[in-house]
Structure formats: C-alpha cells, structure tokens
Design a protein around this motif. Structure first.
Motif, short mmCIF file in Angstrom:
data_model
loop_
_atom_site.label_atom_id
_atom_site.label_comp_id
_atom_site.label_asym_id
_atom_site.label_seq_id
_atom_site.Cartn_x
_atom_site.Cartn_y
_atom_site.Cartn_z
N ASP A 139 31.72 -24.88 -6.33
CA ASP A 139 30.06 -23.48 -7.24
C ASP A 139 29.59 -23.55 -5.43
OD1 ASP A 139 29.11 -26.14 -5.86
OD2 ASP A 139 27.12 -26.06 -7.71
N GLY A 140 30.02 -23.85 -4.21
CA GLY A 140 29.40 -23.20 -2.80
C GLY A 140 29.54 -21.69 -2.19
N LYS A 141 28.72 -21.32 -2.17
CA LYS A 141 27.96 -19.84 -1.79
C LYS A 141 29.67 -19.63 -0.45
CE LYS A 141 23.95 -19.99 -4.21
NZ LYS A 141 22.73 -18.99 -4.02
N LYS A 142 29.26 -18.10 0.37
CA LYS A 142 30.23 -18.42 1.48
C LYS A 142 29.39 -18.58 2.14
CE LYS A 142 30.30 -13.56 0.33
NZ LYS A 142 30.10 -13.55 -0.53
N SER A 143 29.84 -19.06 3.52
CA SER A 143 29.05 -19.28 5.12
C SER A 143 29.78 -18.98 6.02
CB SER A 143 28.75 -20.92 4.70
OG SER A 143 30.10 -21.43 4.94
N TYR A 189 41.33 -16.48 0.08
CA TYR A 189 40.08 -16.90 1.04
C TYR A 189 39.51 -15.26 0.59
CZ TYR A 189 38.25 -21.05 3.84
OH TYR A 189 37.58 -21.22 3.65
N MET A 190 40.45 -14.07 0.65
CA MET A 190 40.30 -12.47 0.70
C MET A 190 39.31 -12.34 -0.52
SD MET A 190 43.28 -10.95 2.99
CE MET A 190 42.50 -9.92 2.83
N ARG A 191 39.65 -12.86 -1.35
CA ARG A 191 39.23 -12.47 -2.99
C ARG A 191 38.08 -13.39 -2.70
NH1 ARG A 191 41.59 -10.24 -6.75
NH2 ARG A 191 40.96 -11.74 -8.38
N PHE A 192 38.14 -14.18 -2.47
CA PHE A 192 36.71 -15.35 -2.04
C PHE A 192 35.95 -14.45 -1.74
CE2 PHE A 192 33.84 -18.31 -0.30
CZ PHE A 192 32.81 -18.85 -1.44
N LEU A 193 35.97 -13.57 -0.39
CA LEU A 193 34.92 -13.46 0.46
C LEU A 193 34.43 -11.91 0.65
CD1 LEU A 193 36.49 -14.32 3.61
CD2 LEU A 193 34.25 -14.96 3.23
#
Length: 414
Positions: free
Chosen positions: A312-316, A374-378
């Motif tokens: 459940d981590g957020k972007k960093s 990763y692109m979809r996550f960002l």
C-alpha cells in the motif's frame, strides 16, 4: 526523574507508553518491572505485562515446536552429505555442481516440514530432485564442452525454482506467496553472509593459533570443518529466517533504498565511460559477457527494490530511481541483443550464443512488463501490487528456460 517514574506517571496513557517502548525497549522493560510491582491492578499495565512476557515464554517453550530438533538433524545431514560429495569431487569422478545436492534438498525438506504441502507436491519434489541428480551425473564430465558447462551453470536456477515450489507449497500459484519467497531469499542472503563472515574470522583465527605451535591444519580444517560448517549453517540460516528474525527484516528495506541510487549513478558513469573509450560489444566478446553480467546485476537490484516496497506504499523518489534503472537496463539489454544477433548472423550458432540470446530475450520481456507496470503506478492507474506481479508471475519462465538449457543443449550440441 527516573524512567520508572515516567512509566508510572504515564500508566494511563497508552500512546505515551508505546512511544517510550519504541524509543528504548530495554530501558522501558527495566523500568516497567518497578511500575508493575507498584501498580499490579492497572489494566493498561496488565496488557503491557503480558506483551513483554509473552515473547520470553514463547522463546523458552517453542524451540521444539518451531522445528529446532528437525533443523539440527537436517543441518548434520547436510554437512555429512556435502563432505561425502566433496570427496568424490576431489577424485574427479563427479562435477562440482553436485555440492548443491548436499544442501538444497535438505532446505527443501525443511520447507516441506514447515508448510506441509499436498502429497502430490511432495512426490513431485522428490521425483524432480532424483531425476535431475541422476541426469546431472550421466552427463560427460567434460569441462571443454560448452553445452555441458551451460547445463552446469543453469542447474542452480532449476534447483532454486524447486526450492520455491517447496516454500510456496499449496499456494505456488499465488503472487503474494512467490513474493514472500523472494523476500525470504534476500533476508536469508543477508543473514547467511553475516554468519559466513563470522565463520571465516573463526577459521582464520583457529588456523593461526595452530600455526603458532608448528601445525599447518589448513587443508584438513577446510575439508572437514569449514565445508561441514558452511553446509550446516545453510540449514540453520533457513531456520532463523523462518522464525522472523528481526535483523534481516529491518536491514533489507534500507539496503534497497541505498543500493538503487548508487547502482544507477555507477551505471550511468560506466556507460558514459564506455562510450568515451569506444568499447564495442559487437566485436569484443569479453565485453559483451561483461555487459550481460551488468544486466543481470541491474535486474537483481531492481527486483530487490520492488519486493521491499509495501503493497500500500505511496510514490517516492526511490520509485523514480527504480524506473530510471529499468530504462537503463532496457538500453543495455537492447545493445546486448543487437550484439549477440550480430555475432550469430556473422559467425553462426553456438551453445553460448544461443544461451545468451535466450536469456536476453527473457530479461527484455520481463523488464518491459515491469516498466509498463511502473509507468501505470506513477500515473496513478494501478498500485504497487501490479509491479510486484510483474516480477512474481514471470519467475517460472526463468525456470523453464533453465530446464530447456539443461536437458536439451547437451543433446542438440553433442
């Protein structure tokens, strides 16, 4: 004011007590004893009493329940088996890769004991270990044959996948269980490395002490003590990690965050240097091999960082570092693929070229899947689980490729 008084003063404030405990557990525990003696009727302190004493009770009473005796038996068996196998390796009757069979089957047995999979999985593991062991030793002991050497090199990958089946058990299809297996490997590697360094220091000290009295025990000590200890320690390490040892679990996230940016910076500097000095992987075979080694290293660091990310981590900032690492890795893989295709079309197919081509295609497809996830996550279109799935769901393909190389290359390129 003494810390014991602080515990008494805040005995009605659970949040303050929790902060005190997290800041210094040892000091809190010592202070709590006095507070508990003076306030045995406090409901909050009663909860803390059970919390602080539960772990001690568990440590004393559950060593047998956690498989301590079974672990000890497996450790001894692994040490003895490894020593016997090493004897035949010294006689040059079997390949050195057989040392893996002195350790890995016993680790698999420990996993089966802990997770109790279905009988079909247990029978499959036994059959696969037996068949692979017999097949390995039916191969000609020829270290000048590239296809044989490639089979030896791919055997650890195959055995690692078998270990994964033993670890995941009935849940081998679930991505979360596969992710747990990867994390287990990372924590195990850190713990075993720490124990191995301590063992080496002890070995050097022992040999030096004996040298003072004019005895050179180097060869005997390595063959009979170091080898046995290294194999037995491998089983002990598995047991310790299975007991949720906090050392490795607390260290790995920090290592992931430190290594990712350092690897990215080092890689960028290296690539700029390579371009400036004019190195050509299309013509330089050794440089192409080094390029592929770098690619594998970057893939390992990337997977390491991804597996340590909270679901459940957020972007960093570290996610952007990982994304940059993946892009650089894809550039390296593209160059390596072009170079190996050039060598195949120019000089023909060999076992080494075909193996490198297959590995590069596998890695390229994996990196593309991870990059898209990763692109979809960002872009806030998916969560971190999608990235981790891109790692865990792809793992069996590496095992399938290893099986293909092991069982077909020695036949095709005989």
């Amino acid at each position: 004011m003494e810390s014991s008084n602080l515990v008494i003063e805040n005995s009605t404030k659970p949040d303050v007590l929790e902060k005190m405990y997290r800041k210094d557990p040892n000091a809190f525990t010592k202070s709590f004893k006095q507070a508990w003696e003076q306030n045995p009727d406090s409901p909050i302190l009663s909860v803390w009493y059970e919390r602080l004493n539960f772990s001690e009770k568990e440590k004393k009473s559950s060593m047998l329940e956690n498989g301590f005796i079974f672990m000890g038996i497996l450790a001894i068996m692994a040490g003895v088996s490894t020593r016997i196998i090493f004897h035949f390796i010294e006689q040059e009757t079997i390949a050195p890769i057989n040392l893996a069979f002195g350790i890995i089957p016993f680790i698999a047995a420990y996993f089966v004991y802990k997770h109790t999979p279905k009988r079909s999985i247990i029978y499959s593991l036994i059959a696969l270990f037996l068949v692979s062991g017999v097949y390995l030793n039916l191969l000609p002991l020829d270290f000048n044959n590239d296809s044989i050497i490639l089979a030896y090199l791919h055997f650890p990958i195959f055995l690692w996948v078998l270990l994964g089946l033993a670890y995941t058990g009935n849940d081998y299809l679930q991505s979360s269980t596969r992710l747990a297996y990867i994390k287990f490997n990372i924590e195990y590697g850190i713990l075993y490395a720490s124990m191995a360094v301590s063992g080496m220091v002890l070995a050097l000290l022992t040999m030096q002490l004996f040298s003072f009295i004019g005895l050179d025990i180097g060869d005997f000590y390595f063959s009979n003590v170091v080898l046995f200890g290294a194999a037995a320690l491998a089983i002990v390490g598995v047991h310790l990690v299975s007991m949720n040892l906090k050392l490795a679990k607390n260290v790995t996230p920090f290592i992931a965050k430190i290594f990712s940016p350092l690897v990215l910076i080092t890689l960028l500097v290296y690539l700029v240097t390579v371009i400036s000095v004019g190195k050509n992987p299309f013509l330089d075979r050794d440089f192409l091999i080094a390029f592929n080694g770098i690619l594998l290293g970057v893939l390992a660091v990337t997977i390491f960082s991804i597996t340590e990310k909270e679901p459940d981590g957020k972007k960093s900032i570290f996610d952007y570092v990982n994304m940059a690492l993946i892009v650089v890795a894809l550039i390296i893989d593209s160059v390596a693929l072009s170079a190996i295709m050039f060598r195949i079309t120019s000089y023909g197919i060999t076992p080494n070229r075909l193996a490198v081509l297959g590995v590069n295609i596998l890695i390229c497809a994996n990196l593309l899947w991870i990059m898209i996830s990763y692109m979809r996550f960002l872009q806030n279109k998916s969560g971190p689980i999608a990235i981790q799935n891109a790692v865990t769901k792809y793992l069996p393909l590496y095992g399938i490729w290893a099986v293909f190389v092991i069982f077909t290359f020695p036949v095709i390129f005989n």
